[in-house]
Motif scaffolding. Structure first.
Motif, PDB file in Angstrom:
ATOM      1  N   GLN A 280       9.215  -4.861  13.877  1.00 34.13           N
ATOM      2  CA  GLN A 280      10.184  -4.974  14.781  1.00 34.13           C
ATOM      3  C   GLN A 280      11.589  -4.529  14.257  1.00 34.13           C
ATOM      4  N   ILE A 281      11.872  -4.191  12.880  1.00 34.84           N
ATOM      5  CA  ILE A 281      13.072  -3.379  12.564  1.00 34.84           C
ATOM      6  C   ILE A 281      13.009  -2.142  13.304  1.00 34.84           C
ATOM      7  N   PHE A 282      11.728  -1.433  13.258  1.00 37.17           N
ATOM      8  CA  PHE A 282      11.655  -0.032  14.146  1.00 37.17           C
ATOM      9  C   PHE A 282      11.816  -0.431  15.637  1.00 37.17           C
ATOM     10  N   ARG A 283      11.192  -1.229  16.168  1.00 39.08           N
ATOM     11  CA  ARG A 283      11.234  -1.601  17.626  1.00 39.08           C
ATOM     12  C   ARG A 283      12.881  -1.677  18.104  1.00 39.08           C
ATOM     13  N   ASP A 284      13.480  -2.721  17.238  1.00 43.06           N
ATOM     14  CA  ASP A 284      14.923  -2.850  17.623  1.00 43.06           C
ATOM     15  C   ASP A 284      15.897  -1.687  17.458  1.00 43.06           C
ATOM     16  N   GLY A 286      14.970   1.280  18.485  1.00 41.08           N
ATOM     17  CA  GLY A 286      14.573   2.087  19.915  1.00 41.08           C
ATOM     18  C   GLY A 286      13.099   2.779  19.542  1.00 41.08           C
ATOM     19  N   VAL A 287      12.308   2.453  18.522  1.00 36.31           N
ATOM     20  CA  VAL A 287      10.955   3.058  18.226  1.00 36.31           C
ATOM     21  C   VAL A 287      10.170   2.274  19.086  1.00 36.31           C
ATOM     22  N   SER A 288       9.109   2.996  19.892  1.00 40.37           N
ATOM     23  CA  SER A 288       8.240   2.263  20.652  1.00 40.37           C
ATOM     24  C   SER A 288       7.192   1.347  19.893  1.00 40.37           C
ATOM     25  N   ALA A 289       6.604   0.550  20.649  1.00 42.51           N
ATOM     26  CA  ALA A 289       5.603  -0.768  19.785  1.00 42.51           C
ATOM     27  C   ALA A 289       4.495   0.126  19.213  1.00 42.51           C
ATOM     28  N   GLY A 290       3.918   1.251  19.899  1.00 41.67           N
ATOM     29  CA  GLY A 290       2.788   1.969  19.243  1.00 41.67           C
ATOM     30  C   GLY A 290       3.218   2.800  18.095  1.00 41.67           C
ATOM     31  N   THR A 291       4.193   3.266  17.980  1.00 41.61           N
ATOM     32  CA  THR A 291       4.742   4.148  16.984  1.00 41.61           C
ATOM     33  C   THR A 291       5.197   3.272  15.714  1.00 41.61           C
ATOM     34  N   ALA A 292       5.724   2.067  16.212  1.00 42.57           N
ATOM     35  CA  ALA A 292       6.398   1.085  15.042  1.00 42.57           C
ATOM     36  C   ALA A 292       4.826   0.492  14.356  1.00 42.57           C
ATOM     37  N   LEU A 296       3.926   1.266  10.341  1.00 44.16           N
ATOM     38  CA  LEU A 296       3.711   0.217   9.220  1.00 44.16           C
ATOM     39  C   LEU A 296       2.170   0.576   8.849  1.00 44.16           C
ATOM     40  N   ALA A 297       1.179   1.134   9.689  1.00 41.94           N
ATOM     41  CA  ALA A 297       0.022   1.686   9.176  1.00 41.94           C
ATOM     42  C   ALA A 297       0.313   2.717   8.080  1.00 41.94           C
ATOM     43  N   VAL A 298       1.271   3.642   8.188  1.00 45.43           N
ATOM     44  CA  VAL A 298       1.495   4.481   7.376  1.00 45.43           C
ATOM     45  C   VAL A 298       2.126   4.051   6.013  1.00 45.43           C
ATOM     46  N   ALA A 344      16.070   7.437  12.626  1.00 47.86           N
ATOM     47  CA  ALA A 344      16.177   8.884  12.220  1.00 47.86           C
ATOM     48  C   ALA A 344      15.204   9.193  11.243  1.00 47.86           C
ATOM     49  N   GLY A 345      15.031   8.402  10.169  1.00 46.03           N
ATOM     50  CA  GLY A 345      14.270   8.664   9.125  1.00 46.03           C
ATOM     51  C   GLY A 345      13.133   7.961   8.972  1.00 46.03           C
ATOM     52  N   ALA A 346      12.458   7.384   9.871  1.00 41.14           N
ATOM     53  CA  ALA A 346      11.501   6.146  10.041  1.00 41.14           C
ATOM     54  C   ALA A 346      10.459   6.568   9.130  1.00 41.14           C
ATOM     55  N   TRP A 347       9.995   7.902   9.012  1.00 45.76           N
ATOM     56  CA  TRP A 347       8.509   8.357   8.619  1.00 45.76           C
ATOM     57  C   TRP A 347       8.887   8.338   6.885  1.00 45.76           C
TER      58      TRP A 347
END
Length: 440
Positions: A280-284, A286-292, A296-298, A344-347
């Protein structure tokens, strides 16, 4: 729980031998350890240890998908059930609550029925609960079915270190690593695949959650074989008494046990906040649900190789405190990144959080190392996990409340980072080269 109810939970069947040799993966002697894994009669004695290993791996694969699959679809579940942010935070607090409540009963149940039977029943409970909860009707039914599945996870959580200590006393590090690696793999697969599978199966979040019950059903099979062998093989009872002349250890008077319980509780707090809220942090941001979900899987997948290596490294160190410090520093860096530049640094932040979450296999390894016998391990495992999960209950709920009332992630992330500091401190205390028997 009375001391006599926490007797050692040995293997399913077969005679035992006693050995005073130090385990191959330990830094020093471990007086009072039981001997090598028991040998069952005939051909069964040759294949049963392999079945136990398969059972451990399959059980581990099922100990987190019920949680991480929900995290990946939290927004859809909230909308479908009409949940507020606070209620969703309560939902993320249910796992540690169930682990604390049901986990403390695991030694008593295993003493009555045998650990194999209890783990088998736990896998069946996971399968039924995961399949039933999306269709149970309303938030109350969803929570009740989730609690049923989580009860199965809870008893298995407590008994896994005991099974490892009993069957593989000289390979605690490698076997804990294998178990932790499988647990991390199941966690990451559920996080990564839940959204794509939901879309492939018609787009219903109910189907996307229920499908994970099939994996739990498969995990029942090897434990059925273990139960069958326990009933047919000759040999003493699976319940093993403490060493002759050895006074019963009273866990509550051990500073190391308390330090390890608090460390376990704080790392569990971080882990369940991550699993429940990081997408949810990533989705809020601007990251898409699939990428978010993939992020989490990473985070969870980092535990696959590290969970295999870390226990081996820990058992070769006299003091595991430096590892607790290293993991905590990675967590602080990850939280700083989530606060400053979540998209920006999500990964990078996902990788750092994945490293930090490996405090879990470190805690499991220390449970096996902080006692001289299997009897001590079952007491320590039940105490550390029950107390630890109780400590972790408020965290996810508080994060949900702060998120709803502040309208952003600044305060929740500050809370997460603040909790990492005491986690490092008690990790250093828990990592000291001490045994609970020496303190009690």
């Amino acid at each position: 729980m009375a001391d006599e109810d926490l007797a050692t939970l040995g293997p399913a069947a077969g005679p035992r031998t006693t050995s005073t040799a130090p385990p191959a993966d330990g830094p020093g002697p471990r007086p009072g350890l039981q001997g090598a894994a028991p040998q069952a009669a005939g051909a069964a004695g040759r294949w049963l240890p392999g079945i136990v290993i398969a059972g451990l791996v399959l059980a581990a694969l099922n100990l987190r998908p019920a949680i991480t699959s929900l995290g990946a679809l939290m927004e859809e579940v909230r909308a479908g059930l009409g949940m507020s942010g606070t209620l969703a935070g309560l939902l993320t607090s249910v796992p540690p609550l169930c682990f604390a409540v049901f986990g403390i009963a695991a030694p008593r149940l295993a003493r009555r029925w045998g650990p194999g039977a209890v783990v088998c029943a736990g896998m069946a409970a996971i399968a039924v609960g995961v399949v039933a909860r999306p269709y149970a009707g309303g938030t109350g039914g969803f929570l009740a079915a989730s609690a049923f599945a989580l009860a199965g996870i809870a008893v298995s959580n407590v008994l896994m270190p005991v099974v490892i200590k009993s069957w593989f006393p000289d390979r605690v590090g490698p076997m804990t690593g294998l178990y932790s690696m499988a647990l991390a793999l199941g966690t990451s697969l559920a996080a990564a695949l839940t959204v794509p599978m939901t879309e492939a199966l018609g787009g219903s979040w109910r189907t996307g959650l229920a499908v994970w019950g099939a994996l739990a059903a498969v995990a029942v099979l090897p434990w059925l074989a273990v139960i069958r062998q326990r009933r047919t093989a000759a040999g003493p009872s699976a319940i093993e008494a403490a060493q002759p002349g050895e006074p019963p250890a009273r866990i509550t008077s051990s500073p190391t046990a308390w330090a390890l319980a608090v460390f376990f509780g704080l790392q569990a707090t971080a882990a369940y906040i991550t699993m429940g809220w990081m997408p949810q942090i990533f989705r809020d941001a601007g990251v898409s649900a699939g990428t978010a979900g993939v992020l989490l899987a990473v985070t969870m997948a980092m535990g696959v190789p590290l969970s295999f290596v870390l226990p081996r490294l820990a058992t070769r160190m006299r003091h595991q405190g430096p590892l607790a410090v290293l993991l905590g520093v990675c967590g602080l860096a990850g939280y700083a990144g989530l606060w400053l530049a979540p998209a920006a640094g999500a990964w990078v932040w996902a990788l750092l959080m994945g490293i930090s979450n490996c405090a879990f296999p470190l805690a499991l390894t220390m449970i096996g190392m902080r006692s001289t016998s299997s009897a001590g391990v079952v007491k320590l495992s039940a105490f550390v996990q029950s107390v630890g999960y109780l400590i972790s209950i408020p965290g996810p709920l508080l994060v949900g409340t702060l998120y709803q009332h502040s309208g952003g992630w600044g305060l929740p992330i500050a809370l997460m980072a603040g909790l990492m500091v005491p986690q490092i401190a008690v990790g250093v205390l828990a990592g000291r080269d001490r045994r609970i028997e020496d303190e009690t």
